[in-house]
Scaffold this motif. Structure first.
Motif, PDB file in Angstrom:
ATOM      1  N   MET A  98     -36.058  49.915 -42.740  1.00  0.00           N
ATOM      2  CA  MET A  98     -34.621  49.908 -42.968  1.00  0.00           C
ATOM      3  C   MET A  98     -34.080  51.309 -42.727  1.00  0.00           C
ATOM      4  SD  MET A  98     -34.243  47.633 -46.475  1.00  0.00           S
ATOM      5  CE  MET A  98     -35.543  48.530 -47.350  1.00  0.00           C
ATOM      6  N   PRO A  99     -32.792  51.412 -42.370  1.00  0.00           N
ATOM      7  CA  PRO A  99     -32.192  52.740 -42.221  1.00  0.00           C
ATOM      8  C   PRO A  99     -32.191  53.497 -43.548  1.00  0.00           C
ATOM      9  CG  PRO A  99     -30.805  51.040 -41.226  1.00  0.00           C
ATOM     10  CD  PRO A  99     -31.850  50.333 -42.025  1.00  0.00           C
ATOM     11  N   GLY A 100     -32.227  54.801 -43.512  1.00  0.00           N
ATOM     12  CA  GLY A 100     -32.250  55.591 -44.732  1.00  0.00           C
ATOM     13  C   GLY A 100     -33.617  55.492 -45.391  1.00  0.00           C
ATOM     14  N   THR A 101     -33.629  55.300 -46.682  1.00  0.00           N
ATOM     15  CA  THR A 101     -34.893  55.117 -47.395  1.00  0.00           C
ATOM     16  C   THR A 101     -35.494  53.774 -46.997  1.00  0.00           C
ATOM     17  OG1 THR A 101     -34.039  56.379 -49.277  1.00  0.00           O
ATOM     18  CG2 THR A 101     -35.968  54.998 -49.669  1.00  0.00           C
ATOM     19  N   ASP A 102     -36.699  53.799 -46.423  1.00  0.00           N
ATOM     20  CA  ASP A 102     -37.266  52.522 -45.984  1.00  0.00           C
ATOM     21  C   ASP A 102     -38.026  51.863 -47.134  1.00  0.00           C
ATOM     22  OD1 ASP A 102     -39.813  53.682 -46.164  1.00  0.00           O
ATOM     23  OD2 ASP A 102     -39.925  54.133 -44.033  1.00  0.00           O
ATOM     24  N   GLY A 103     -38.574  50.672 -46.845  1.00  0.00           N
ATOM     25  CA  GLY A 103     -39.228  49.911 -47.897  1.00  0.00           C
ATOM     26  C   GLY A 103     -40.434  50.602 -48.497  1.00  0.00           C
ATOM     27  N   LEU A 104     -41.224  51.252 -47.658  1.00  0.00           N
ATOM     28  CA  LEU A 104     -42.401  51.937 -48.173  1.00  0.00           C
ATOM     29  C   LEU A 104     -42.015  53.105 -49.072  1.00  0.00           C
ATOM     30  CD1 LEU A 104     -44.804  51.981 -45.093  1.00  0.00           C
ATOM     31  CD2 LEU A 104     -45.095  50.725 -47.234  1.00  0.00           C
ATOM     32  N   GLU A 105     -40.979  53.829 -48.690  1.00  0.00           N
ATOM     33  CA  GLU A 105     -40.514  54.939 -49.522  1.00  0.00           C
ATOM     34  C   GLU A 105     -40.042  54.428 -50.880  1.00  0.00           C
ATOM     35  OE1 GLU A 105     -38.289  58.363 -47.467  1.00  0.00           O
ATOM     36  OE2 GLU A 105     -38.027  56.688 -46.075  1.00  0.00           O
ATOM     37  N   LEU A 106     -39.278  53.319 -50.866  1.00  0.00           N
ATOM     38  CA  LEU A 106     -38.812  52.749 -52.128  1.00  0.00           C
ATOM     39  C   LEU A 106     -39.987  52.309 -52.981  1.00  0.00           C
ATOM     40  CD1 LEU A 106     -36.653  51.751 -54.063  1.00  0.00           C
ATOM     41  CD2 LEU A 106     -36.517  49.631 -52.736  1.00  0.00           C
ATOM     42  N   PHE A 107     -40.971  51.666 -52.362  1.00  0.00           N
ATOM     43  CA  PHE A 107     -42.153  51.226 -53.100  1.00  0.00           C
ATOM     44  C   PHE A 107     -42.860  52.416 -53.744  1.00  0.00           C
ATOM     45  CE2 PHE A 107     -46.773  50.430 -53.065  1.00  0.00           C
ATOM     46  CZ  PHE A 107     -46.822  49.412 -54.007  1.00  0.00           C
ATOM     47  N   ASN A 108     -42.976  53.508 -53.004  1.00  0.00           N
ATOM     48  CA  ASN A 108     -43.627  54.705 -53.545  1.00  0.00           C
ATOM     49  C   ASN A 108     -42.825  55.290 -54.704  1.00  0.00           C
ATOM     50  OD1 ASN A 108     -45.761  54.587 -51.722  1.00  0.00           O
ATOM     51  ND2 ASN A 108     -44.714  55.848 -50.200  1.00  0.00           N
ATOM     52  N   ILE A 109     -41.499  55.253 -54.582  1.00  0.00           N
ATOM     53  CA  ILE A 109     -40.639  55.752 -55.666  1.00  0.00           C
ATOM     54  C   ILE A 109     -40.837  54.908 -56.919  1.00  0.00           C
ATOM     55  CG2 ILE A 109     -38.233  55.977 -56.434  1.00  0.00           C
ATOM     56  CD1 ILE A 109     -37.536  56.721 -53.517  1.00  0.00           C
ATOM     57  N   LEU A 110     -40.818  53.593 -56.757  1.00  0.00           N
ATOM     58  CA  LEU A 110     -40.992  52.693 -57.900  1.00  0.00           C
ATOM     59  C   LEU A 110     -42.380  52.869 -58.524  1.00  0.00           C
ATOM     60  CD1 LEU A 110     -39.358  49.416 -56.503  1.00  0.00           C
ATOM     61  CD2 LEU A 110     -38.357  51.095 -58.074  1.00  0.00           C
ATOM     62  N   SER A 111     -43.382  53.095 -57.674  1.00  0.00           N
ATOM     63  CA  SER A 111     -44.741  53.291 -58.183  1.00  0.00           C
ATOM     64  C   SER A 111     -44.824  54.562 -59.015  1.00  0.00           C
ATOM     65  CB  SER A 111     -45.742  53.362 -57.024  1.00  0.00           C
ATOM     66  OG  SER A 111     -45.788  52.136 -56.319  1.00  0.00           O
ATOM     67  N   ARG A 112     -44.178  55.631 -58.535  1.00  0.00           N
ATOM     68  CA  ARG A 112     -44.206  56.892 -59.291  1.00  0.00           C
ATOM     69  C   ARG A 112     -43.474  56.763 -60.611  1.00  0.00           C
ATOM     70  NH1 ARG A 112     -43.335  59.166 -54.072  1.00  0.00           N
ATOM     71  NH2 ARG A 112     -41.095  59.378 -54.504  1.00  0.00           N
ATOM     72  N   GLN A 113     -42.478  55.869 -60.655  1.00  0.00           N
ATOM     73  CA  GLN A 113     -41.724  55.641 -61.884  1.00  0.00           C
ATOM     74  C   GLN A 113     -42.389  54.594 -62.769  1.00  0.00           C
ATOM     75  OE1 GLN A 113     -37.818  54.556 -60.419  1.00  0.00           O
ATOM     76  NE2 GLN A 113     -37.241  56.680 -59.996  1.00  0.00           N
ATOM     77  N   HIS A 114     -43.546  54.097 -62.324  1.00  0.00           N
ATOM     78  CA  HIS A 114     -44.311  53.088 -63.072  1.00  0.00           C
ATOM     79  C   HIS A 114     -43.487  51.823 -63.314  1.00  0.00           C
ATOM     80  CE1 HIS A 114     -47.426  56.073 -63.668  1.00  0.00           C
ATOM     81  NE2 HIS A 114     -46.525  56.905 -64.142  1.00  0.00           N
ATOM     82  N   VAL A 115     -42.687  51.452 -62.306  1.00  0.00           N
ATOM     83  CA  VAL A 115     -41.942  50.192 -62.378  1.00  0.00           C
ATOM     84  C   VAL A 115     -42.922  49.062 -62.064  1.00  0.00           C
ATOM     85  CG1 VAL A 115     -40.063  48.845 -61.399  1.00  0.00           C
ATOM     86  CG2 VAL A 115     -39.798  51.313 -61.700  1.00  0.00           C
ATOM     87  N   PRO A 116     -43.114  48.108 -62.991  1.00  0.00           N
ATOM     88  CA  PRO A 116     -44.215  47.158 -62.865  1.00  0.00           C
ATOM     89  C   PRO A 116     -43.939  45.923 -62.012  1.00  0.00           C
ATOM     90  CG  PRO A 116     -43.071  46.794 -64.926  1.00  0.00           C
ATOM     91  CD  PRO A 116     -42.383  47.961 -64.259  1.00  0.00           C
ATOM     92  N   TYR A 117     -42.733  45.771 -61.472  1.00  0.00           N
ATOM     93  CA  TYR A 117     -42.402  44.526 -60.780  1.00  0.00           C
ATOM     94  C   TYR A 117     -43.237  44.327 -59.515  1.00  0.00           C
ATOM     95  CZ  TYR A 117     -38.353  45.033 -63.806  1.00  0.00           C
ATOM     96  OH  TYR A 117     -37.545  45.205 -64.891  1.00  0.00           O
ATOM     97  N   PRO A 118     -43.730  43.094 -59.293  1.00  0.00           N
ATOM     98  CA  PRO A 118     -44.507  42.822 -58.079  1.00  0.00           C
ATOM     99  C   PRO A 118     -43.612  42.853 -56.836  1.00  0.00           C
ATOM    100  CG  PRO A 118     -44.201  40.808 -59.353  1.00  0.00           C
ATOM    101  CD  PRO A 118     -43.690  41.923 -60.196  1.00  0.00           C
ATOM    102  N   VAL A 119     -44.115  43.477 -55.783  1.00  0.00           N
ATOM    103  CA  VAL A 119     -43.356  43.630 -54.535  1.00  0.00           C
ATOM    104  C   VAL A 119     -44.037  42.841 -53.427  1.00  0.00           C
ATOM    105  CG1 VAL A 119     -42.630  45.251 -52.747  1.00  0.00           C
ATOM    106  CG2 VAL A 119     -42.468  45.908 -55.160  1.00  0.00           C
ATOM    107  N   ILE A 120     -43.240  42.014 -52.731  1.00  0.00           N
ATOM    108  CA  ILE A 120     -43.699  41.307 -51.542  1.00  0.00           C
ATOM    109  C   ILE A 120     -42.983  41.924 -50.347  1.00  0.00           C
ATOM    110  CG2 ILE A 120     -43.811  39.103 -50.321  1.00  0.00           C
ATOM    111  CD1 ILE A 120     -43.777  37.698 -53.029  1.00  0.00           C
ATOM    112  N   PHE A 121     -43.735  42.507 -49.434  1.00  0.00           N
ATOM    113  CA  PHE A 121     -43.131  43.127 -48.260  1.00  0.00           C
ATOM    114  C   PHE A 121     -42.847  42.085 -47.188  1.00  0.00           C
ATOM    115  CE2 PHE A 121     -44.803  47.196 -49.880  1.00  0.00           C
ATOM    116  CZ  PHE A 121     -43.683  47.993 -49.643  1.00  0.00           C
ATOM    117  N   ILE A 122     -41.702  42.241 -46.545  1.00  0.00           N
ATOM    118  CA  ILE A 122     -41.340  41.426 -45.388  1.00  0.00           C
ATOM    119  C   ILE A 122     -41.461  42.333 -44.172  1.00  0.00           C
ATOM    120  CG2 ILE A 122     -39.535  40.077 -44.270  1.00  0.00           C
ATOM    121  CD1 ILE A 122     -38.351  39.589 -47.054  1.00  0.00           C
TER     122      ILE A 122
END
Length: 205
Positions: A58-82
């Protein structure tokens, strides 16, 4: 409907967002949609959800970057990548870092719904386990320091006599502490207590 049934959709393609939203609605699942990872991050209080459908590119922050951010914040929600076929290695790498699963475009509706329901189920199970662990820790915290010492030694397989020698107290005193530990931990057997103590130990893996 429970909050953990909510599916968060993040994709920069409006047509895909809308088709996913309609599919989930027709399947009895609620959704919230974002046109970008940055739009999601801009939320001061994102809704509580049970699963995230996340586009990798995606433009700007991509999905992998967001996933890494959520992981560092210990956000526990399961992520399914498209993902597109060319991004499969990225999706596999994300799964190794904790993502729940991935789907390649175009995907089958039934397969998508199966993965979403599996992710929501895993999220519920994880929350339940966390709650049980928190309740167990509360019980352990009610034990006195001496009772906690006895509990740890019992979990290591020491007999009452061995514990008494280790702590320089009488076997009768150990029996009293042991009874208190079993009551406070609501353990109906020694194996049950051992399992409880093991679950409270930090995971150093």
């Amino acid at each position: 409907m429970a909050k953990d049934d909510l599916v968060c959709i993040i994709d920069d393609d409006e047509a895909i967002r809308e088709s996913l939203r309609l599919l989930l609605y027709a399947s009895g699942l609620r959704s919230c949609v974002y046109q970008s990872a940055d739009a999601f991050l801009a939320e001061t209080a994102p809704p509580s959800f049970g699963c995230m459908l996340l586009d990798i590119r995606m433009p700007g922050t991509d999905g992998l970057e967001l996933f890494n951010i959520l992981s560092r914040q210990h956000v526990p929600y399961p992520v399914i990548f498209i993902t597109g076929h060319g991004d499969i290695p990225l999706a596999v790498a994300a799964i190794k870092r904790g993502a729940f699963d991935f789907l390649t475009k175009p995907f089958k509706e039934g397969e998508l719904l199966d993965k979403i329901r599996a992710a929501i189920g895993a999220n519920r199970s994880s929350k339940k386990q966390l709650l049980e662990l928190q309740e167990l820790q509360v019980r352990a915290d009610t034990c006195t320091p001496r009772e906690q010492e006895v509990m740890q030694l019992l979990a290591k397989g020491l007999t009452n006599k061995a514990i008494a020698q280790r702590l320089c107290i009488s076997p009768r005193t150990v029996e009293i502490h042991r009874a208190q530990v079993m009551a406070k931990m609501a353990a109906d057997s020694l194996p049950a207590l051992v399992t409880m103590v093991a679950s409270l130990e930090p995971d150093n893996s």
